[in-house]
Design a protein around this motif. Structure first.
Motif, short mmCIF file in Angstrom:
data_model
loop_
_atom_site.label_atom_id
_atom_site.label_comp_id
_atom_site.label_asym_id
_atom_site.label_seq_id
_atom_site.Cartn_x
_atom_site.Cartn_y
_atom_site.Cartn_z
N ARG A 6 0.83 -1.21 0.00
CA ARG A 6 0.00 0.00 0.00
C ARG A 6 0.86 1.26 0.00
NH1 ARG A 6 -3.53 -2.92 3.76
NH2 ARG A 6 -5.36 -3.51 2.57
N LYS A 7 1.91 1.24 0.80
CA LYS A 7 2.80 2.40 0.87
C LYS A 7 3.46 2.65 -0.48
CE LYS A 7 6.76 4.30 3.26
NZ LYS A 7 7.96 4.03 4.00
N PHE A 8 3.97 1.60 -1.10
CA PHE A 8 4.59 1.73 -2.41
C PHE A 8 3.60 2.28 -3.43
CE2 PHE A 8 5.60 0.14 -6.63
CZ PHE A 8 6.92 0.50 -6.77
N ALA A 9 2.40 1.71 -3.43
CA ALA A 9 1.37 2.15 -4.38
C ALA A 9 1.02 3.62 -4.17
CB ALA A 9 0.13 1.28 -4.25
N ASN A 10 0.83 4.02 -2.93
CA ASN A 10 0.50 5.42 -2.63
C ASN A 10 1.60 6.37 -3.06
OD1 ASN A 10 -2.00 4.80 -1.54
ND2 ASN A 10 -1.22 4.66 0.54
N GLU A 11 2.84 5.96 -2.85
CA GLU A 11 3.98 6.81 -3.22
C GLU A 11 4.09 6.97 -4.74
OE1 GLU A 11 7.32 4.91 -1.37
OE2 GLU A 11 6.83 5.70 0.62
N HIS A 12 3.52 6.02 -5.50
CA HIS A 12 3.65 6.05 -6.95
C HIS A 12 2.33 6.30 -7.66
CE1 HIS A 12 7.46 4.79 -5.68
NE2 HIS A 12 7.82 4.07 -6.69
N GLY A 13 1.35 6.79 -6.91
CA GLY A 13 0.08 7.17 -7.53
C GLY A 13 -0.80 6.00 -7.93
N GLY A 14 -0.63 4.87 -7.28
CA GLY A 14 -1.42 3.69 -7.62
C GLY A 14 -2.23 3.21 -6.44
N ILE A 15 -2.75 2.02 -6.58
CA ILE A 15 -3.49 1.37 -5.50
C ILE A 15 -2.95 -0.04 -5.32
CG2 ILE A 15 -5.61 2.70 -5.85
CD1 ILE A 15 -6.76 0.16 -7.22
N ALA A 16 -3.06 -0.55 -4.12
CA ALA A 16 -2.75 -1.94 -3.83
C ALA A 16 -4.06 -2.64 -3.54
CB ALA A 16 -1.81 -2.04 -2.62
N VAL A 17 -4.27 -3.77 -4.17
CA VAL A 17 -5.52 -4.51 -3.99
C VAL A 17 -5.20 -5.90 -3.46
CG1 VAL A 17 -7.59 -5.38 -5.12
CG2 VAL A 17 -6.57 -3.24 -5.90
N PRO A 18 -5.33 -6.10 -2.15
CA PRO A 18 -5.10 -7.43 -1.60
C PRO A 18 -6.28 -8.35 -1.92
CG PRO A 18 -5.78 -5.95 0.14
CD PRO A 18 -5.66 -5.13 -1.12
N GLY A 19 -6.03 -9.62 -1.95
CA GLY A 19 -7.11 -10.57 -2.21
C GLY A 19 -6.66 -11.99 -1.94
N ASP A 20 -7.62 -12.88 -1.88
CA ASP A 20 -7.36 -14.30 -1.67
C ASP A 20 -7.24 -14.98 -3.03
OD1 ASP A 20 -7.20 -16.94 -0.96
OD2 ASP A 20 -9.21 -17.06 -0.08
N SER A 43 -8.54 -18.76 -3.62
CA SER A 43 -9.94 -19.12 -3.84
C SER A 43 -10.29 -19.04 -5.32
CB SER A 43 -10.86 -18.19 -3.04
OG SER A 43 -10.85 -16.89 -3.59
N ALA A 44 -11.30 -19.80 -5.72
CA ALA A 44 -11.67 -19.87 -7.13
C ALA A 44 -12.08 -18.52 -7.70
CB ALA A 44 -12.81 -20.88 -7.31
N ASP A 45 -12.75 -17.70 -6.90
CA ASP A 45 -13.20 -16.39 -7.39
C ASP A 45 -12.29 -15.25 -6.97
OD1 ASP A 45 -13.92 -16.52 -4.73
OD2 ASP A 45 -15.84 -15.54 -5.01
N GLY A 46 -11.18 -15.55 -6.30
CA GLY A 46 -10.26 -14.53 -5.83
C GLY A 46 -9.70 -13.63 -6.92
N PRO A 47 -9.14 -14.19 -8.00
CA PRO A 47 -8.62 -13.33 -9.07
C PRO A 47 -9.69 -12.42 -9.67
CG PRO A 47 -7.71 -15.52 -9.28
CD PRO A 47 -8.78 -15.60 -8.22
N ALA A 48 -10.90 -12.94 -9.86
CA ALA A 48 -11.98 -12.11 -10.41
C ALA A 48 -12.35 -10.99 -9.45
CB ALA A 48 -13.20 -12.96 -10.73
N GLN A 49 -12.34 -11.27 -8.14
CA GLN A 49 -12.63 -10.22 -7.15
C GLN A 49 -11.57 -9.14 -7.17
OE1 GLN A 49 -13.10 -12.26 -3.41
NE2 GLN A 49 -15.16 -12.96 -3.89
N VAL A 50 -10.32 -9.53 -7.27
CA VAL A 50 -9.23 -8.55 -7.33
C VAL A 50 -9.35 -7.72 -8.59
CG1 VAL A 50 -6.72 -8.27 -7.56
CG2 VAL A 50 -7.66 -9.85 -5.85
N ALA A 51 -9.58 -8.37 -9.73
CA ALA A 51 -9.73 -7.65 -11.00
C ALA A 51 -10.89 -6.66 -10.92
CB ALA A 51 -9.94 -8.63 -12.15
#
Length: 109
Positions: free
Chosen positions: A5-19, A22-30
């Motif tokens: 999160r710190k890296f993303a904030n410093e570079h104008g981005g976002i960090a998206v954590p996820g599981d 799980s089968a639907d984890g990548p779709a939730q992150v996307a």
């Protein structure tokens, strides 16, 4: 997670954590990435899982978990986010790996 999160904030981005196990984890992150708006220039794959077991003690559930997190989730996320990345004039996909990709260690099959 906090370092991401710190890296993303410093570079104008976002960090998206996820599981990503799980089968639907990548779709939730996307979905979270796309819902944040603002386009997508860089996708950084930083998730990974290892099992520190001798190969003889490996069970296929552990092997499947490693493949789901370390391989399938990366491919699936890239596939799901490819349309957004293609809209960028400067898109990048960065895959971060472990030192174990280059240096073997005991019980790290």
């Amino acid at each position: 997670r906090e370092a991401c999160r710190k890296f993303a904030n410093e570079h104008g981005g976002i960090a998206v954590p996820g599981d990503l196990e799980s089968a639907d984890g990548p779709a939730q992150v996307a979905r979270a990435v796309l819902d944040a708006g603002g386009g997508l220039d860089t996708l950084i794959h930083n998730a990974g899982f290892e099992a520190y077991l001798p190969l003889a003690d490996y069970d296929m559930d552990a092997f499947d978990r490693i493949l789901r997190v370390n391989l399938r989730a990366r491919v699936e996320l890239t596939h799901l986010l490819l349309p957004a990345l293609r809209r960028s004039s400067n898109a990048s996909v960065i895959n971060i790996t472990s030192i174990h990709a280059a240096a073997a260690s005991p019980n790290n099959s």
